[in-house]
Design an enzyme around this catalytic site. Structure first.
Site, PDB file in Angstrom:
ATOM      1  N   CYS A  53       4.848  22.799   4.716  1.00  0.00           N
ATOM      2  CA  CYS A  53       6.192  22.645   3.947  1.00  0.00           C
ATOM      3  C   CYS A  53       6.308  23.542   3.122  1.00  0.00           C
ATOM      4  CB  CYS A  53       4.930  22.004   2.586  1.00  0.00           C
ATOM      5  SG  CYS A  53       4.294  20.045   3.596  1.00  0.00           S
TER       6      CYS A  53
ATOM      7  N   HIS B 124       8.815  19.744  -3.452  1.00  0.00           N
ATOM      8  CA  HIS B 124       8.572  19.418  -2.569  1.00  0.00           C
ATOM      9  C   HIS B 124       7.824  18.125  -2.426  1.00  0.00           C
ATOM     10  CE1 HIS B 124       6.961  18.370   1.748  1.00  0.00           C
ATOM     11  NE2 HIS B 124       5.433  18.734   1.063  1.00  0.00           N
TER      12      HIS B 124
ATOM     13  N   PHE C 216       0.934  -1.247   0.020  1.00  0.00           N
ATOM     14  CA  PHE C 216      -0.044   0.050   0.448  1.00  0.00           C
ATOM     15  C   PHE C 216       1.565   1.667  -0.100  1.00  0.00           C
ATOM     16  CE2 PHE C 216      -1.815   3.497   1.572  1.00  0.00           C
ATOM     17  CZ  PHE C 216      -3.346   3.398   0.952  1.00  0.00           C
TER      18      PHE C 216
ATOM     19  N   ARG D 277      -3.858   6.723  10.011  1.00  0.00           N
ATOM     20  CA  ARG D 277      -2.344   6.178   9.069  1.00  0.00           C
ATOM     21  C   ARG D 277      -3.181   6.758   7.983  1.00  0.00           C
ATOM     22  NH1 ARG D 277      -5.159   0.263   7.308  1.00  0.00           N
ATOM     23  NH2 ARG D 277      -7.470   1.383   6.536  1.00  0.00           N
ATOM     24  N   ASN D 278      -3.558   7.062   7.368  1.00  0.00           N
ATOM     25  CA  ASN D 278      -2.832   7.473   6.376  1.00  0.00           C
ATOM     26  C   ASN D 278      -1.846   9.065   5.981  1.00  0.00           C
ATOM     27  OD1 ASN D 278      -4.525   9.779   7.437  1.00  0.00           O
ATOM     28  ND2 ASN D 278      -5.778  10.505   5.950  1.00  0.00           N
TER      29      ASN D 278
ATOM     30  N   GLY E  79      -6.954  13.203   2.563  1.00  0.00           N
ATOM     31  CA  GLY E  79      -6.612  13.140   1.431  1.00  0.00           C
ATOM     32  C   GLY E  79      -6.626  13.186   0.346  1.00  0.00           C
TER      33      GLY E  79
HETATM   34  C1  LIG Z   1      -1.752   9.375   2.084  1.00  0.00           C
HETATM   35  C2  LIG Z   1      -2.700   8.413   0.710  1.00  0.00           C
HETATM   36  C3  LIG Z   1      -2.292   7.555  -0.239  1.00  0.00           C
HETATM   37  C4  LIG Z   1      -4.094   8.479   0.745  1.00  0.00           C
HETATM   38  O1  LIG Z   1      -5.426   7.190  -0.237  1.00  0.00           O
HETATM   39  P1  LIG Z   1      -6.759   7.719   0.037  1.00  0.00           P
HETATM   40  O2  LIG Z   1      -6.800   6.802  -1.643  1.00  0.00           O
HETATM   41  O3  LIG Z   1      -6.246   9.205  -0.488  1.00  0.00           O
HETATM   42  O4  LIG Z   1      -6.441   7.392   1.417  1.00  0.00           O
HETATM   43  P2  LIG Z   1      -7.931   7.454   1.847  1.00  0.00           P
HETATM   44  O5  LIG Z   1      -8.008   8.486   3.544  1.00  0.00           O
HETATM   45  O6  LIG Z   1      -9.081   8.170   1.620  1.00  0.00           O
HETATM   46  O7  LIG Z   1      -8.109   5.673   2.219  1.00  0.00           O
HETATM   47  C5  LIG Z   1      -8.597   5.425   0.794  1.00  0.00           C
HETATM   48  C6  LIG Z   1      -8.386   3.368   2.240  1.00  0.00           C
HETATM   49  O8  LIG Z   1      -7.272   3.228   2.211  1.00  0.00           O
HETATM   50  C7  LIG Z   1      -7.010   2.899   3.099  1.00  0.00           C
HETATM   51  N1  LIG Z   1      -5.900   3.340   3.821  1.00  0.00           N
HETATM   52  C8  LIG Z   1      -5.437   4.386   4.161  1.00  0.00           C
HETATM   53  N2  LIG Z   1      -4.391   4.918   4.906  1.00  0.00           N
HETATM   54  C9  LIG Z   1      -4.139   3.683   4.621  1.00  0.00           C
HETATM   55  C10 LIG Z   1      -3.050   3.094   5.259  1.00  0.00           C
HETATM   56  N3  LIG Z   1      -1.643   3.836   5.806  1.00  0.00           N
HETATM   57  N4  LIG Z   1      -2.605   1.588   5.342  1.00  0.00           N
HETATM   58  C11 LIG Z   1      -3.662   0.587   4.731  1.00  0.00           C
HETATM   59  N5  LIG Z   1      -4.886   0.793   4.004  1.00  0.00           N
HETATM   60  C12 LIG Z   1      -4.883   2.818   3.897  1.00  0.00           C
HETATM   61  C13 LIG Z   1      -8.373   3.442   4.106  1.00  0.00           C
HETATM   62  O9  LIG Z   1      -8.763   3.117   5.234  1.00  0.00           O
HETATM   63  C14 LIG Z   1      -9.644   3.317   2.924  1.00  0.00           C
HETATM   64  O10 LIG Z   1      -9.973   2.067   2.496  1.00  0.00           O
HETATM   65  P3  LIG Z   1     -11.761   1.755   2.943  1.00  0.00           P
HETATM   66  O11 LIG Z   1     -12.009   2.419   1.499  1.00  0.00           O
HETATM   67  O12 LIG Z   1     -11.413   0.635   2.728  1.00  0.00           O
HETATM   68  O13 LIG Z   1     -11.920   2.241   4.074  1.00  0.00           O
HETATM   69  C15 LIG Z   1      -3.804   9.951  -0.188  1.00  0.00           C
HETATM   70  O14 LIG Z   1      -4.826  10.778   0.123  1.00  0.00           O
HETATM   71  C16 LIG Z   1      -2.430  10.728  -0.445  1.00  0.00           C
HETATM   72  O15 LIG Z   1      -1.497  10.260  -1.236  1.00  0.00           O
HETATM   73  N6  LIG Z   1      -2.399  11.636  -0.135  1.00  0.00           N
HETATM   74  C17 LIG Z   1      -2.126  13.008  -0.289  1.00  0.00           C
HETATM   75  C18 LIG Z   1      -1.151  12.884   0.655  1.00  0.00           C
HETATM   76  C19 LIG Z   1      -0.216  13.842   1.439  1.00  0.00           C
HETATM   77  O16 LIG Z   1       1.384  14.175   0.283  1.00  0.00           O
HETATM   78  N7  LIG Z   1       0.018  14.653   1.529  1.00  0.00           N
HETATM   79  C20 LIG Z   1       1.233  15.433   2.817  1.00  0.00           C
HETATM   80  C21 LIG Z   1       0.580  16.928   2.068  1.00  0.00           C
HETATM   81  S1  LIG Z   1       1.950  17.678   1.541  1.00  0.00           S
END
Ligand SMILES: CC(C)(COP(=O)(O)OP(=O)(O)OC[C@H]1O[C@@H](n2cnc3c(N)ncnc32)[C@H](O)[C@@H]1OP(=O)(O)O)[C@@H](O)C(=O)NCCC(=O)NCCS
Length: 333
Positions: free
Chosen positions: A113, A260, A33, A154-155, A225
């Site tokens: 950032c 960044h 993941f 955790r995200n 996210g």
């Molecule tokens: C972090 C990131 C990869 C998460 O992906 P996402 O698809 O947005 O994640 P979501 O929080 O919407 O969750 C989507 C699914 O992944 C799961 N998930 C989220 N974090 C997870 C983790 N660490 N491990 C496993 N599963 C995870 C969620 O539980 C969710 O599952 P579900 O649909 O069964 O409930 C993504 O949002 C991202 O890259 N965002 C930008 C983050 C970033 O760069 N931030 C810094 C800003 S400078």
């Protein structure tokens, strides 16, 4: 004095390497993941006794040495962090003490950032005005101490690493070299898309921190996210193109883009959007994860150390962070 330029860069990362398999021991996630969604494979974490000003002090000493200066030649210090040594006063004071710079002015900025570019913009204006000659900017983060392995945390927690970077800005001899422009933007209507609610004075009660804040996770980062992802890509791309337009340049003129290091998928989307060859973009997010404000100065310094950026290179820096805040800087090295 006609302008300012970057005269020194430095960085420091703690030695302890934390792999995705180590992160899997802290929360329910998988290497697959993390690699697929973020590109991160490793990050560095500090030992318990290390704080943000410790990392920053090492980065600052390296940057001042790289500039060929002695520490006492620095006449203004700017620090950016979201993980300060203590709640108050600002972390710049603790850093100032460690650097032996008592007496000079210090300024804490909280631009997440985008801290390096905001700091460079402030430094550029002070130097152009003739107020200061050598301004030191430090960006340092101990994000490992803010990891929350819960379902809601955790995200973002999978991304987080520790480290510090620093830049010394000094006077330039002419207008064709140095910091050619800095562009600063923000949109506070998204402030809660990535934020930590507590402690705070706007929680609708008479105490800035309660045990319930801790139990309910209000002391941890909460991130939407997808919103952050989409805005990060759009705003960093826009800021890059705005810099080019302002300076009458095209993307082909740029020698090196240093973005960044938010997340590899975001960087890939930005590369496509601005139309720059991948080999002109410096990327180290696989090694260090996302270190908030420290990511950009660390990447900038590593790009110089690797020889990718040399004297005369035209360099574009872009950043995006919580706030939302975004910025770009165009530099002739
Ligand atoms: C972090 C990131 C990869 C998460 O992906 P996402 O698809 O947005 O994640 P979501 O929080 O919407 O969750 C989507 C699914 O992944 C799961 N998930 C989220 N974090 C997870 C983790 N660490 N491990 C496993 N599963 C995870 C969620 O539980 C969710 O599952 P579900 O649909 O069964 O409930 C993504 O949002 C991202 O890259 N965002 C930008 C983050 C970033 O760069 N931030 C810094 C800003 S400078």
């Amino acid at each position: 004095m006609t302008g300012s330029r970057v005269i020194g860069t430095g960085h420091y990362v703690p030695p302890r390497v934390v792999t995705n398999f180590d992160v899997m021991k802290m929360m329910e996630t998988s290497d697959e993941f993390i690699v697929q969604r973020t590109g991160v494979r490793r990050r560095r974490h500090v030992e318990p006794e290390v704080g943000a000003s410790d990392l920053a002090a090492s980065a600052c000493r390296a940057a001042v040495e790289n500039a060929g200066l002695r520490m006492e030649q620095i006449d203004f210090l700017i620090m950016n962090t979201i993980t300060p040594d203590h709640a108050d006063p600002g972390c710049a004071f603790f850093l100032q003490d460690k650097l032996g710079l008592a007496g000079i002015g210090v300024l804490d900025i909280r631009q997440q950032c985008a801290g390096l570019i905001y700091g460079m913009s402030v430094a550029d204006h002070f130097i152009r005005a003739g107020t200061y000659r050598h301004v030191l900017i430090a960006c340092s983060e101990v994000l490992s101490k803010r990891i929350d392995g819960s379902y809601d945390g955790r995200n973002i927690s999978i991304l987080l690493g520790d480290g510090a970077g620093a830049v010394v800005v000094g006077p330039a001899d002419d207008r064709e070299n140095g910091i050619l422009s800095t562009i600063l933007h923000a949109d506070g209507s998204y402030a809660k898309s990535l934020y930590t609610a507590a402690p705070g004075s706007a929680l609708g009660r008479d105490s800035h921190l309660t045990k319930d804040d801790i139990d309910a996770g209000r002391v941890h980062f909460r991130m939407e996210g997808k919103v952050v992802f989409e805005h990060g890509v759009a705003k960093m791309s826009d800021a890059a193109l705005e810099s080019l337009k302002l300076n009458g340049l095209s993307i082909d003129d740029i020698d090196v883009l240093v973005p960044h290091q938010a997340n590899l998928r975001m960087l890939e989307a930005i590369i496509e959007r601005v139309g720059i060859p991948q080999e002109k973009v410096f990327v180290n997010v696989e090694e260090y994860g996302n270190i908030a404000s420290a990511s950009l100065p660390i990447a900038f310094n590593e790009a110089r150390q690797s020889g990718m950026i040399t004297d005369g290179s035209l360099v574009l820096l872009v950043a995006f962070g919580s706030g939302f805040v975004w910025a770009s800087a165009l530099l002739r090295m």
